[in-house]
Design an enzyme around this catalytic site. Structure first.
Site, PDB file in Angstrom:
ATOM      1  N   GLY A 151       0.960  -1.298   0.063  1.00 31.30           N
ATOM      2  CA  GLY A 151      -0.112  -0.124   0.086  1.00 31.30           C
ATOM      3  C   GLY A 151       0.759   1.074   0.107  1.00 31.30           C
ATOM      4  N   SER A 152       0.199   2.252   0.706  1.00 26.54           N
ATOM      5  CA  SER A 152       0.990   3.503   0.658  1.00 26.54           C
ATOM      6  C   SER A 152       2.266   3.764   1.030  1.00 26.54           C
ATOM      7  CB  SER A 152       0.158   4.612   1.328  1.00 26.54           C
ATOM      8  OG  SER A 152      -1.163   4.770   0.625  1.00 26.54           O
ATOM      9  N   VAL A 153       2.956   2.838   1.804  1.00 29.29           N
ATOM     10  CA  VAL A 153       4.034   2.990   2.274  1.00 29.29           C
ATOM     11  C   VAL A 153       5.278   2.751   1.216  1.00 29.29           C
ATOM     12  CG1 VAL A 153       4.126   2.046   4.761  1.00 29.29           C
ATOM     13  CG2 VAL A 153       4.200   0.452   2.776  1.00 29.29           C
ATOM     14  N   ASN A 154       4.728   1.963  -0.040  1.00 28.25           N
ATOM     15  CA  ASN A 154       5.448   1.957  -1.308  1.00 28.25           C
ATOM     16  C   ASN A 154       5.743   3.235  -1.829  1.00 28.25           C
ATOM     17  OD1 ASN A 154       6.722  -0.125  -2.959  1.00 28.25           O
ATOM     18  ND2 ASN A 154       5.388   0.335  -4.344  1.00 28.25           N
ATOM     19  N   LYS A 155       4.888   4.507  -1.653  1.00 28.42           N
ATOM     20  CA  LYS A 155       5.140   5.585  -2.450  1.00 28.42           C
ATOM     21  C   LYS A 155       6.546   6.200  -2.191  1.00 28.42           C
ATOM     22  CE  LYS A 155       0.116   6.396  -2.114  1.00 28.42           C
ATOM     23  NZ  LYS A 155      -1.010   7.208  -1.172  1.00 28.42           N
TER      24      LYS A 155
END
Lengths: 129, 576
Positions: free
Chosen positions: B291-295
């Site tokens: 999820g967003s931690v990959n951004k």
């Protein structure tokens, strides 16, 4: 004419009789020999017996010491396990709770960097916050 | 006067001579030709060879505290052929072992010459059984593994040992060769009653003890992380969770917790299925969609390639259609101008998709690989997953929208923690490691090979990304991770869980995560937390408080000082 001198005859010295040989005392000598031999053999046998006894005793002692060393090693291991259990964080936390201890709130403890230089490195170290 | 029976006497003489000759020949055969064979046979009957098991090495934490150690124990066995009273024998042995007599009796009545009655019995119990002097009952040396901290210090990492003393999982399995050592042998000469002949043959081949394994785990920190995780899982009614703490400088895994766990000292109460479920070190073996931690990877790639400047703004709507799918932000909003910092801090999916388009699929795939996705970290743990990253040639039309926001790929929590450690370590990826080295029986410490490193992004890029992550905690989705006096750099993540055995994602089930490092100016540790199916779905609500709790303990345990202030990145969104 004078009478011929008579030759003085000396009685022949009796031939020196050889000193009577002491006849060896067969029984005494043999007995001494036997006694000495017996003593020697006896001493050797005794020595061997003593040696064997000592070796056997040492062997038993070695076994005992070996067992003792094994017991002590196990005892050390058991104590090591006890120490590990006693020092486990869960147990310490439990004991601390029992004693009414609490962790300080985050704002009450401030950790400071000693800086790049320590106090041992010279006067500049004292400048570190 | 009768004639002597000459013929008969001669016959007798011949007979006797023949008989005696036969005896003589046989004696010669026995005493000369076959003497050695019989002598050896006789010696073999008197000799008893007892294998002496090697002591298995201890598993230690980074400060030398015991995590797993072995003590001598015994196996109780029976030779049913020599058991004269199975009922009485079973009753007496069962009384000492604390088991049901009929269980023992059924074994004693089996056919055969060997049956185990109990394994890994402590020596006090074994001695009590030995003193009974029961015919047909014997003891064998073996050892038993103890885990002093029970299940509260990394049971999945340390692993398990079977009754035969062989590692079955975790580090116990991975380092079996180093830990096991090699067995020795004791040879004794016994009399017919089984007593040792003092001056007989007595030969000892001492066993070679296994090496001790020094892990990178910090016992106290691990315990605190596990408690915090357990608390968060229960509070959020989650299915489970994971915490990983990495040392930024050298990749040491200071803590690695997975809930639910198990007590390795008491496996009898768990079914094999439950044990298999709880003994998995999910931080390493299981993957999830980040999820967003990959951004951060998308942001770092854009900055590194010079495709976007921190001051640049773009117009971001609250939803965007890509191919046949609509992607939207977590909250509805009018189109607004956002910097890259705003996009990261407020975790805008649409903003990330828009800026990722500048990057293109191949460079994005290259950056994912450079940050370690799709390959094992090399931490040295059995069953480690490399994650699931489709080849760029297999990407869907929507992949350039989903992958930048952490959907459509799967990684392990450890891989994700290593990504943030790379940003924290000025752009250099460091191979995580669980073992610092081994200690041999003589006490000599042999350090593990230094971890592999590689530069992924520049120092300048990592500093820019760090400022964005500080902003995310200061004013974005990660405010619940804030700790007064410290600047935390971190990012929340919320991802729908893929459906099992069918395409698509669950609308109800999520993975909430938060990954961050501190202090932001000179990071010392990275903490990655992940909650599986929490009731409160968002990473900022469910996972950030867990991060904060773990970080507080880490600050105290590792004496982490607050760093220098880090400036926030250019941003258009208000701080409050």
């Amino acid at each position: 004419m004078s009478a011929p001198a008579r030759a003085v005859r000396y009685a022949p010295r009796p031939a020196r009789r050889p000193a009577p040989r002491r006849r060896p005392a067969p029984h005494r000598g043999r007995a001494a020999f036997l006694a000495l031999s017996g003593l020697l053999v006896g001493a050797m046998v005794l020595g061997l017996v003593v040696l064997n006894v000592r070796v056997t005793q040492s062997s038993f002692r070695l076994d005992e010491l070996s067992d003792r060393a094994e017991r002590l090693t196990r005892s050390v291991e058991m104590r090591r396990l006890s120490v590990a259990r006693l020092s486990s964080p869960a147990r310490i936390a439990r004991e601390a709770r029992r004693l009414g201890l609490r962790l300080p709130p985050p704002s009450s403890v401030v950790y400071l960097h000693a800086g790049e230089h320590s106090f041992r490195s010279g006067p500049r170290g004292t400048e570190a916050p | 006067m009768t004639r002597p029976p000459v013929r008969r006497l001669i016959g007798l003489l011949v007979g006797l001579a023949f008989g005696l000759s036969s005896v003589l020949v046989r004696l010669t055969v026995l005493q000369v030709r076959e003497a050695e064979a019989y002598s050896t046979l006789a010696l073999e009957q008197r000799l008893r060879e007892i294998p002496v098991p090697a002591t298995r090495g201890t598993i230690l934490d980074r400060d030398g505290e015991d995590l797993a150690l072995s003590l001598d124990a015994a196996a109780v066995y029976a030779d049913p052929r020599y058991v004269v009273d199975p009922v009485g024998t079973a009753r007496r042995i069962a009384g000492i072992l604390g088991v049901r007599p009929r269980d023992i009796r059924s074994r004693l009545e089996r056919e055969g010459s060997f049956v185990y009655l109990a394994r890994q019995v402590d020596l006090r119990t074994a001695t009590a059984i030995d003193r009974l002097g029961l015919p047909g009952i014997g003891l064998l040396d073996e050892s038993k593994r103890y885990y002093p901290a029970a299940g509260l210090v990394a049971p999945q990492v340390v692993g398990l040992v079977g009754v035969d003393g062989v590692g079955l999982s975790g580090l116990e399995y991975q380092y079996e060769d180093e830990l096991s050592g090699s067995a020795g042998e004791r040879v004794l000469e016994l009399d017919p009653r089984g007593r040792v002949i003092p001056q007989g043959i007595h030969r000892d081949v001492p066993p070679t003890p296994g090496h001790d394994l020094v892990t990178t785990i910090d016992r106290a920190l691990q315990y605190r992380a596990q408690l915090a995780l357990q608390d968060a899982v229960k509070r959020n009614r989650a299915r489970g969770g994971t915490v990983v703490i990495l040392d930024v400088d050298n990749g040491d895994v200071l803590a690695m917790a997975t809930y639910p766990w198990f007590d390795p000292n008491d496996l009898s109460s768990l079914s094999p299925r439950t044990l298999a479920h709880r003994s998995r070190n999910r931080a390493v073996t299981d993957v999830y969609e980040p999820g967003s931690v990959n951004k951060v990877i998308t942001a770092a790639a854009l900055l590194e390639e010079g495709l976007m400047e921190p001051r640049e703004t773009i117009r971001v709507p609250d939803s965007l259609e890509v191919a046949d799918k609509t992607f939207s932000d977590a909250e509805r909003h009018d189109p607004m101008d956002m910097t890259l910092g705003d996009i990261i801090a407020h975790s805008s999916n649409v903003g990330t998709i828009l800026v990722a388009d500048r990057l293109g699929s191949v460079p994005l795939a290259q950056y994912l690989a450079r940050f370690g996705f799709g390959q094992r970290t090399g931490v040295g743990f059995p069953g480690e997953s490399g994650g699931l990253v489709p080849s760029v040639y297999e990407w869907w039309p929507t992949s350039m929208a989903s992958i930048p926001i952490g959907v459509g790929i799967a990684v392990t929590p450890l891989q994700m923690a290593a990504v943030y450690a790379t940003i924290a370590n000025d752009g250099v990826w460091v191979e995580p490691r669980l073992v610092r080295g081994t200690v041999d029986a003589g006490g000599t410490f042999t350090p593990a090979p230094p971890p592999g490193t590689r530069r992924v992004v520049s120092e300048d890029t990592s500093r820019k990304v760090t400022r964005m992550l500080v902003y995310a905690v200061r004013a974005g989705t990660g405010t619940r991770a804030e700790i007064p006096g410290y600047q935390i750099a971190g990012k929340t993540g919320t991802a729908h869980k893929p459906l099992v055995n069918e395409a698509g994602y669950s609308e109800r089930l999520f993975v909430a995560s938060f990954i961050g490092f501190l202090p932001a100016s000179d990071p010392e540790i990275v903490i990655a937390v992940m909650l599986d199916e929490p009731r409160t779905v968002y990473g900022g609500i469910a996972a950030a408080p867990l991060f904060r709790s773990v970080a507080l303990h880490a600050i105290g345990r590792l004496r982490i000082a607050p760093g220098e202030p880090v400036r926030l990145p250019p941003h258009r969104m208000p701080l409050e």
